[in-house]
Design an enzyme around this catalytic site. Structure first.
Site, PDB file in Angstrom:
ATOM      1  N   LYS A 214       1.458  -3.085   6.206  1.00  0.00           N
ATOM      2  CA  LYS A 214       1.808  -3.055   4.790  1.00  0.00           C
ATOM      3  C   LYS A 214       3.284  -2.696   4.592  1.00  0.00           C
ATOM      4  O   LYS A 214       3.940  -3.222   3.682  1.00  0.00           O
ATOM      5  CB  LYS A 214       0.903  -2.079   4.037  1.00  0.00           C
ATOM      6  CG  LYS A 214      -0.529  -2.568   3.883  1.00  0.00           C
ATOM      7  CD  LYS A 214      -0.616  -3.883   3.127  1.00  0.00           C
ATOM      8  CE  LYS A 214      -2.026  -4.289   2.805  1.00  0.00           C
ATOM      9  NZ  LYS A 214      -2.115  -5.554   2.054  1.00  0.00           N
TER      10      LYS A 214
ATOM     11  N   SER B  86       0.822  -1.206   0.000  1.00  0.00           N
ATOM     12  CA  SER B  86       0.000   0.000   0.000  1.00  0.00           C
ATOM     13  C   SER B  86       0.860   1.261   0.000  1.00  0.00           C
ATOM     14  O   SER B  86       1.942   1.292   0.613  1.00  0.00           O
ATOM     15  CB  SER B  86      -0.896   0.022   1.241  1.00  0.00           C
ATOM     16  OG  SER B  86      -1.605   1.242   1.344  1.00  0.00           O
TER      17      SER B  86
ATOM     18  N   TYR C 249      -2.824  -0.755   9.655  1.00  0.00           N
ATOM     19  CA  TYR C 249      -2.814  -1.095   8.232  1.00  0.00           C
ATOM     20  C   TYR C 249      -1.530  -0.597   7.586  1.00  0.00           C
ATOM     21  O   TYR C 249      -0.825  -1.351   6.900  1.00  0.00           O
ATOM     22  CB  TYR C 249      -4.031  -0.497   7.539  1.00  0.00           C
ATOM     23  CG  TYR C 249      -4.102  -0.794   6.063  1.00  0.00           C
ATOM     24  CD1 TYR C 249      -4.546  -2.028   5.622  1.00  0.00           C
ATOM     25  CD2 TYR C 249      -3.724   0.153   5.118  1.00  0.00           C
ATOM     26  CE1 TYR C 249      -4.607  -2.325   4.265  1.00  0.00           C
ATOM     27  CE2 TYR C 249      -3.791  -0.126   3.757  1.00  0.00           C
ATOM     28  CZ  TYR C 249      -4.235  -1.362   3.341  1.00  0.00           C
ATOM     29  OH  TYR C 249      -4.289  -1.646   1.994  1.00  0.00           O
TER      30      TYR C 249
END
Length: 268
Positions: free
Chosen positions: A177, A160, A173
């Site tokens: 990532k 990401s 998150y």
């Protein structure tokens, strides 16, 4: 099995085929996972469509794939035994695994200033178990199978843009990532002697049915304004890059983290 899986080249490795491969896509019930499954099937590959809980949507993905020999594989990747079951069933259904795409992920909000400690710690555990540990476990399982097959392979991780620019409302998150990117680079070095190339993509915002509501109104305008192209990306654009990274010609891209964000976040 085609000759591409049995011949050897000057390095002693079997030439990695461009099509007709056995591909496991995790988290393929909808969104990017569905686009990935379709892109590989369009390429002439056979795909194991993994799902966690959305069996009906995964079946719809499977039914939409061109060609034959595809398979549906359910299982909880957050549990190491579940991940092993998914890898084993996918290899059994396809007759092996040549390509692994680690797409399964969770992305649940937990802004640090307003999230209780109980929710914060639980959500961090959830993100780590799915986004990072499931990726590590599936990669280990797939890599050992590829080594045993002696035909090389490809592992492509879905990372990401948030790993680089920060995710203030989704810090777990962004952190997991970033760890996925680092994991991919470590595996790229470790697995190259076995003819296995490993790379990651780092998408920015792209449209899927899950986030379609965010592309309307003021929020949609702000999202489109992030890129000088004045639009959001598409799942198909991400999938096309993944298919290339899984191709024979992308071996020299092993270890790369490919930005796919429409110049919305530039790094050096």
């Amino acid at each position: 099995m085609s000759d591409a899986h049995t011949a050897t080249d000057a390095s002693g490795h079997a030439p990695f085929p461009a099509t007709g491969r056995r591909v496991l896509v995790s988290g393929a019930s909808r969104g990017l996972g569905r686009a990935l499954a379709r892109a590989f099937a369009d390429n002439g590959d056979r795909v194991a469509v993994h799902f966690g809980s959305r069996a009906d949507e995964a079946r719809a993905t499977l039914d939409s794939l061109p060609g034959s020999g595809h398979a549906l594989v359910g299982g909880d990747l957050s549990d190491p035994a579940g991940a092993k079951g998914v890898a084993d069933r996918a290899a059994e259904a396809l007759g092996g695994v040549d390509v692994l795409v680690n797409n399964a992920a969770v992305n649940l909000p937990h802004p640090p200033a307003t999230t209780s400690y109980e929710d914060w710690s639980a959500l961090w555990q959830r993100h780590v178990s799915v986004n990072l540990l499931a990726t590590a476990n599936l990669s280990h399982l797939a890599a050992h199978r590829m080594i045993g097959q002696g035909t090389g392979g490809r592992i492509v991780n879905i990372g990401s843009r948030g790993a680089f620019r920060g995710e203030p409302d989704h810090p777990a998150y962004g952190a997991t990532k970033a760890a996925v990117h680092a994991l991919g680079q470590s595996l790229a070095v470790a697995l190259a002697p076995h003819g296995i190339a490993v790379a990651s993509v780092a998408p920015g915002f792209f449209g899927t049915e899950r986030v379609a509501h965010r592309l309307s109104g003021a929020e949609g305008e702000a999202i489109r304004a992030q890129s000088p192209f004045g639009r959001a990306g598409t799942a198909e654009e991400i999938a096309a890059a993944v298919v290339w990274l899984a191709s024979p010609m992308a071996e020299w891209a092993s270890g790369a983290v490919l930005d796919l964000n429409g110049a919305s976040h530039l790094r050096t």
